[in-house]
Scaffold this motif. Structure first.
Motif, PDB file in Angstrom:
ATOM      1  N   GLY A 245      17.078   3.744  -2.244  1.00  0.00           N
ATOM      2  CA  GLY A 245      16.676   2.425  -2.687  1.00  0.00           C
ATOM      3  C   GLY A 245      17.351   1.198  -1.591  1.00  0.00           C
ATOM      4  N   LYS A 246      17.503   1.581  -0.346  1.00  0.00           N
ATOM      5  CA  LYS A 246      17.816   0.729   0.646  1.00  0.00           C
ATOM      6  C   LYS A 246      16.632   0.069   1.287  1.00  0.00           C
ATOM      7  N   ILE A 247      15.566   0.428   1.241  1.00  0.00           N
ATOM      8  CA  ILE A 247      14.408  -0.489   2.127  1.00  0.00           C
ATOM      9  C   ILE A 247      13.367  -0.842   0.701  1.00  0.00           C
ATOM     10  N   ASP A 248      12.698  -1.142   0.587  1.00  0.00           N
ATOM     11  CA  ASP A 248      11.967  -2.106  -0.375  1.00  0.00           C
ATOM     12  C   ASP A 248      10.370  -2.659   0.335  1.00  0.00           C
ATOM     13  N   PRO A 249      10.117  -1.472   0.879  1.00  0.00           N
ATOM     14  CA  PRO A 249       8.622  -2.891   1.457  1.00  0.00           C
ATOM     15  C   PRO A 249       7.633  -3.699   0.768  1.00  0.00           C
ATOM     16  N   VAL A 250       7.423  -4.783   1.771  1.00  0.00           N
ATOM     17  CA  VAL A 250       7.013  -6.111   1.006  1.00  0.00           C
ATOM     18  C   VAL A 250       5.237  -5.625   1.490  1.00  0.00           C
ATOM     19  N   VAL A 251       4.572  -4.631   0.518  1.00  0.00           N
ATOM     20  CA  VAL A 251       2.839  -4.531   1.398  1.00  0.00           C
ATOM     21  C   VAL A 251       2.037  -5.278   0.596  1.00  0.00           C
ATOM     22  N   ASP A 252       0.913  -6.207   1.109  1.00  0.00           N
ATOM     23  CA  ASP A 252      -0.561  -6.285   0.667  1.00  0.00           C
ATOM     24  C   ASP A 252      -1.316  -5.469   0.521  1.00  0.00           C
ATOM     25  N   THR A 253      -1.663  -5.134  -0.528  1.00  0.00           N
ATOM     26  CA  THR A 253      -2.872  -4.048  -0.824  1.00  0.00           C
ATOM     27  C   THR A 253      -3.983  -4.608  -1.648  1.00  0.00           C
ATOM     28  N   ASP A 254      -4.141  -6.317  -1.894  1.00  0.00           N
ATOM     29  CA  ASP A 254      -4.926  -6.594  -2.053  1.00  0.00           C
ATOM     30  C   ASP A 254      -6.696  -6.310  -1.501  1.00  0.00           C
ATOM     31  N   ARG A 255      -6.542  -6.009  -0.005  1.00  0.00           N
ATOM     32  CA  ARG A 255      -7.486  -6.218   0.027  1.00  0.00           C
ATOM     33  C   ARG A 255      -8.651  -4.906   0.411  1.00  0.00           C
ATOM     34  N   GLN A 256      -9.845  -4.910  -0.328  1.00  0.00           N
ATOM     35  CA  GLN A 256     -10.780  -3.670  -0.373  1.00  0.00           C
ATOM     36  C   GLN A 256     -10.842  -3.091   1.185  1.00  0.00           C
ATOM     37  N   PHE A 257     -11.847  -2.107   1.029  1.00  0.00           N
ATOM     38  CA  PHE A 257     -12.815  -0.759   2.573  1.00  0.00           C
ATOM     39  C   PHE A 257     -13.403  -2.497   3.314  1.00  0.00           C
ATOM     40  N   ASP A 258     -14.041  -3.005   2.863  1.00  0.00           N
ATOM     41  CA  ASP A 258     -15.011  -3.852   3.672  1.00  0.00           C
ATOM     42  C   ASP A 258     -14.357  -5.117   3.802  1.00  0.00           C
TER      43      ASP A 258
ATOM     44  N   LEU B 204      -3.515  18.421   9.885  1.00  0.00           N
ATOM     45  CA  LEU B 204      -3.570  17.765   8.127  1.00  0.00           C
ATOM     46  C   LEU B 204      -5.015  17.182   8.342  1.00  0.00           C
ATOM     47  N   LEU B 205      -5.419  17.473   7.046  1.00  0.00           N
ATOM     48  CA  LEU B 205      -6.844  16.490   6.730  1.00  0.00           C
ATOM     49  C   LEU B 205      -6.350  16.003   5.809  1.00  0.00           C
ATOM     50  N   VAL B 206      -6.268  14.786   5.624  1.00  0.00           N
ATOM     51  CA  VAL B 206      -5.518  14.027   4.313  1.00  0.00           C
ATOM     52  C   VAL B 206      -6.706  12.809   3.665  1.00  0.00           C
ATOM     53  N   ARG B 207      -6.824  12.611   2.528  1.00  0.00           N
ATOM     54  CA  ARG B 207      -7.047  11.695   1.979  1.00  0.00           C
ATOM     55  C   ARG B 207      -7.158  10.399   2.096  1.00  0.00           C
ATOM     56  N   VAL B 208      -7.724   9.410   2.124  1.00  0.00           N
ATOM     57  CA  VAL B 208      -6.442   8.208   3.124  1.00  0.00           C
ATOM     58  C   VAL B 208      -6.997   7.327   1.205  1.00  0.00           C
ATOM     59  N   CYS B 209      -5.233   6.867   1.580  1.00  0.00           N
ATOM     60  CA  CYS B 209      -5.433   5.728  -0.264  1.00  0.00           C
ATOM     61  C   CYS B 209      -5.228   4.521  -0.019  1.00  0.00           C
ATOM     62  N   HIS B 210      -4.247   3.796   1.337  1.00  0.00           N
ATOM     63  CA  HIS B 210      -4.165   3.109   2.266  1.00  0.00           C
ATOM     64  C   HIS B 210      -3.748   3.434   3.314  1.00  0.00           C
ATOM     65  N   ALA B 211      -4.669   2.192   4.444  1.00  0.00           N
ATOM     66  CA  ALA B 211      -4.191   2.071   5.763  1.00  0.00           C
ATOM     67  C   ALA B 211      -4.479   0.807   6.742  1.00  0.00           C
ATOM     68  N   ALA B 212      -2.692   0.931   6.714  1.00  0.00           N
ATOM     69  CA  ALA B 212      -2.315  -0.522   6.767  1.00  0.00           C
ATOM     70  C   ALA B 212      -2.530  -0.695   8.283  1.00  0.00           C
ATOM     71  N   LEU B 213      -2.794  -2.450   8.209  1.00  0.00           N
ATOM     72  CA  LEU B 213      -3.157  -3.127   9.664  1.00  0.00           C
ATOM     73  C   LEU B 213      -2.390  -3.240  10.254  1.00  0.00           C
ATOM     74  N   ASN B 214      -2.473  -3.241  11.716  1.00  0.00           N
ATOM     75  CA  ASN B 214      -1.126  -3.232  12.902  1.00  0.00           C
ATOM     76  C   ASN B 214      -1.720  -4.307  14.044  1.00  0.00           C
ATOM     77  N   PHE B 215      -0.646  -4.919  14.540  1.00  0.00           N
ATOM     78  CA  PHE B 215      -1.292  -5.943  16.129  1.00  0.00           C
ATOM     79  C   PHE B 215      -2.144  -4.949  16.903  1.00  0.00           C
ATOM     80  N   SER B 216      -1.606  -3.959  16.764  1.00  0.00           N
ATOM     81  CA  SER B 216      -2.340  -2.708  17.704  1.00  0.00           C
ATOM     82  C   SER B 216      -3.357  -2.675  17.614  1.00  0.00           C
ATOM     83  N   ASP B 217      -3.802  -2.218  16.753  1.00  0.00           N
ATOM     84  CA  ASP B 217      -5.153  -2.453  16.101  1.00  0.00           C
ATOM     85  C   ASP B 217      -6.483  -3.554  16.742  1.00  0.00           C
TER      86      ASP B 217
END
Length: 324
Positions: free
Chosen positions: A282-295, A26-39
């Motif tokens: 509704g049994k899970i409610d992820p906590v996600v910090d999306t305040d960071r911008q691309f740069d 699939l070609l996907v337009r990215v809205c959010h990209a999460a960080l992982n230790f593997s990065d």
């Protein structure tokens, strides 16, 4: 886009053309990209997957399908979250259709970005590696981190009694708000005695350990008879030297938690279905910090490395309704 040498300091921004999807992608337009230790490991060339440099890091995204081939259960306009091999920290990315998860209506993409790695890992660990049952006592280390918080929520949803550990009171409060019955600061000497006290000497049936090092080693001091230590990762930077005599005396096991789309297709199909049900109910409610911008990626990776992140941190690449 990363430079030709390892390390976060070598990261640089660059313009490049949109990727061309291959068969089944699939070609996907990215809205959010999460960080992982593997990065961090991949950028440092210490991960098992080593892309040719220069490359675009990022392995977990949520966004909108722009193009989809025939024969896959996705269409242009679908909202998806997906693991990708790399390339997620960009405006567009190609995602394998078998890695994509359709996001239920009413569930935000900013929350969905936490699903493909952390929650899939938690479900593989608890449902398939340890086969958690209602009434089990599940001890979750680093319970305010991405995988830890996912494990707390999944274990609670399965009817387990959850004991959470973390390094600070505010992080323990987050774990408690998401389903932990008891909280322990694992930086305190002898924290495992508190686990034994809370369980009246029985110990934890299942221990989820994304930390390793001394925390992993001391976990065998509070494991129950026939218990299972789930080895999820080594965020401490050190692999635990597990005492075989403690495993022997408790008839316990230490089991690695690993999954791969190429070898575990049937398993992941079931996990994705279970995850969709948990999200929809509704049994899970992820906590996600999306305040960071691309740069801000280098600084965000620095916070991740210093374990300053609660739940998941994700770059905000574009808004769901925004086109580029």
């Amino acid at each position: 886009m990363s430079g030709k040498t390892p390390g976060v300091d070598a990261l640089e921004m660059a313009e490049t053309g949109n990727p061309e999807p291959g068969d089944g992608e699939l070609l996907v337009r990215v809205c959010h990209a999460a960080l992982n230790f593997s990065d961090l490991l991949m950028i440092d060339e210490r991960y098992q997957v080593r892309p040719p440099r220069p490359f675009i890091p990022g392995q977990e995204i949520a966004g909108i399908v722009e193009e989809a081939p025939s024969g896959v259960p996705f269409s242009a306009g679908d909202r998806i979250a997906s693991k990708v091999l790399w390339g997620g920290f960009a405006d567009y990315v190609c995602a394998r259709a078998d890695m994509a998860i359709k996001v239920p209506a009413g569930f935000s993409l900013s929350h969905a970005v936490a699903l493909p790695v952390s929650y899939v890992t938690a479900l593989v660990a608890l449902d398939h590696c340890a086969r958690v049952r209602p009434g089990d006592t599940v001890l979750v280390h680093a319970a305010a981190g991405g995988i830890g918080l996912a494990a707390v929520e999944v274990a609670a949803a399965r009817g387990a009694n959850v004991i959470a550990t973390a390094s600070a009171p505010d992080r323990l409060a987050v774990a408690q708000a998401h389903g932990a019955s008891h909280c322990i600061n694992y930086t305190q000497e002898g924290w495992y005695r508190q686990v034994r006290d809370l369980t009246e000497g029985v110990g934890a049936n299942i221990i989820v350990d994304p930390v390793g090092g001394r925390v992993g080693e001391d976990s065998l001091r509070c494991i129950a008879v026939d218990g299972c230590l789930l080895v999820v990762g080594f965020s401490s930077g050190t692999m635990p030297q597990l005492a075989a005599n403690r495993l022997l005396l408790k008839r316990a096991s230490a089991k690695g938690v690993y999954w791969n789309h190429d070898t575990d297709a049937d398993l992941l199909k079931q996990v994705y279905a279970d995850l969709f049900d948990l999200v929809s109910s509704g049994k899970i409610d992820p906590v996600v910090d999306t305040d960071r911008q691309f740069d801000e990626l280098p600084a965000a990776l620095g916070d991740l490395a210093s374990r300053k992140v609660t739940g998941k941190m994700a770059l905000r690449i574009s808004d769901e309704g925004e086109s580029r």
